[in-house]
Design a protein around this motif. Sequence first.
Motif, PDB file in Angstrom:
ATOM      1  N   GLY A  83      -8.216  -2.237  -3.784  1.00  0.00           N
ATOM      2  CA  GLY A  83      -7.718  -3.338  -2.971  1.00  0.00           C
ATOM      3  C   GLY A  83      -8.134  -4.686  -3.545  1.00  0.00           C
ATOM      4  O   GLY A  83      -7.332  -5.621  -3.612  1.00  0.00           O
ATOM      5  N   ARG A  84      -9.391  -4.777  -3.991  1.00  0.00           N
ATOM      6  CA  ARG A  84      -9.865  -6.021  -4.617  1.00  0.00           C
ATOM      7  C   ARG A  84      -9.120  -6.265  -5.929  1.00  0.00           C
ATOM      8  O   ARG A  84      -8.773  -7.408  -6.248  1.00  0.00           O
ATOM      9  CB  ARG A  84     -11.372  -5.963  -4.843  1.00  0.00           C
ATOM     10  N   SER A  88     -12.119   5.096  -2.872  1.00  0.00           N
ATOM     11  CA  SER A  88     -11.748   5.127  -1.454  1.00  0.00           C
ATOM     12  C   SER A  88     -10.670   4.119  -1.070  1.00  0.00           C
ATOM     13  O   SER A  88     -10.197   4.145   0.061  1.00  0.00           O
ATOM     14  CB  SER A  88     -12.993   4.870  -0.593  1.00  0.00           C
ATOM     15  N   GLY A 143     -11.123   0.650  -1.593  1.00  0.00           N
ATOM     16  CA  GLY A 143     -11.716  -0.680  -1.486  1.00  0.00           C
ATOM     17  C   GLY A 143     -11.652  -1.475  -2.781  1.00  0.00           C
ATOM     18  O   GLY A 143     -11.156  -2.605  -2.810  1.00  0.00           O
ATOM     19  N   ARG A 144     -12.163  -0.892  -3.868  1.00  0.00           N
ATOM     20  CA  ARG A 144     -12.138  -1.602  -5.153  1.00  0.00           C
ATOM     21  C   ARG A 144     -10.720  -1.799  -5.653  1.00  0.00           C
ATOM     22  O   ARG A 144     -10.390  -2.845  -6.211  1.00  0.00           O
ATOM     23  CB  ARG A 144     -12.954  -0.836  -6.211  1.00  0.00           C
ATOM     24  N   ASN A 168      -1.730  -0.875  -3.685  1.00  0.00           N
ATOM     25  CA  ASN A 168      -3.012  -0.193  -3.516  1.00  0.00           C
ATOM     26  C   ASN A 168      -2.791   1.219  -2.974  1.00  0.00           C
ATOM     27  O   ASN A 168      -2.089   1.404  -1.985  1.00  0.00           O
ATOM     28  CB  ASN A 168      -3.897  -0.988  -2.546  1.00  0.00           C
ATOM     29  N   GLU A 193       0.840  -1.197   0.000  1.00  0.00           N
ATOM     30  CA  GLU A 193       0.000   0.000   0.000  1.00  0.00           C
ATOM     31  C   GLU A 193       0.873   1.244   0.000  1.00  0.00           C
ATOM     32  O   GLU A 193       2.015   1.212   0.462  1.00  0.00           O
ATOM     33  CB  GLU A 193      -0.882   0.032   1.253  1.00  0.00           C
TER      34      GLU A 193
END
Length: 98
Positions: A70-71, A65, A67-68, A85, A3
Amino acid sequence: MKELTTDELQEQLENGADLNMIDVREDDEVAQGMIQGAVHIPLGELPERMDEIDKSKSYIMICRSGGRSGRACEFLEAQGYDVTNMIGGMLDWHGEVE
């Protein structure tokens, strides 16, 4: 999962780093502005557009944000890609957009 923060990304860009960025938001979100140099591949299109992503390069994944993106990182890491990410996503981005 690797990250980095929006501030870390902005600092790298300001220092002239040559980065590969993929924005996985939807079309309507990207219309409000993207980080300059990012490539738009919506999350749902990643599986069929993986041929556009070079396995020999590192990529920073971006969404609204974090989340996506991260996926997207989880999916691409499982396929052998080197991805990071951007936590906080565009909600935390204070730099310029195009």
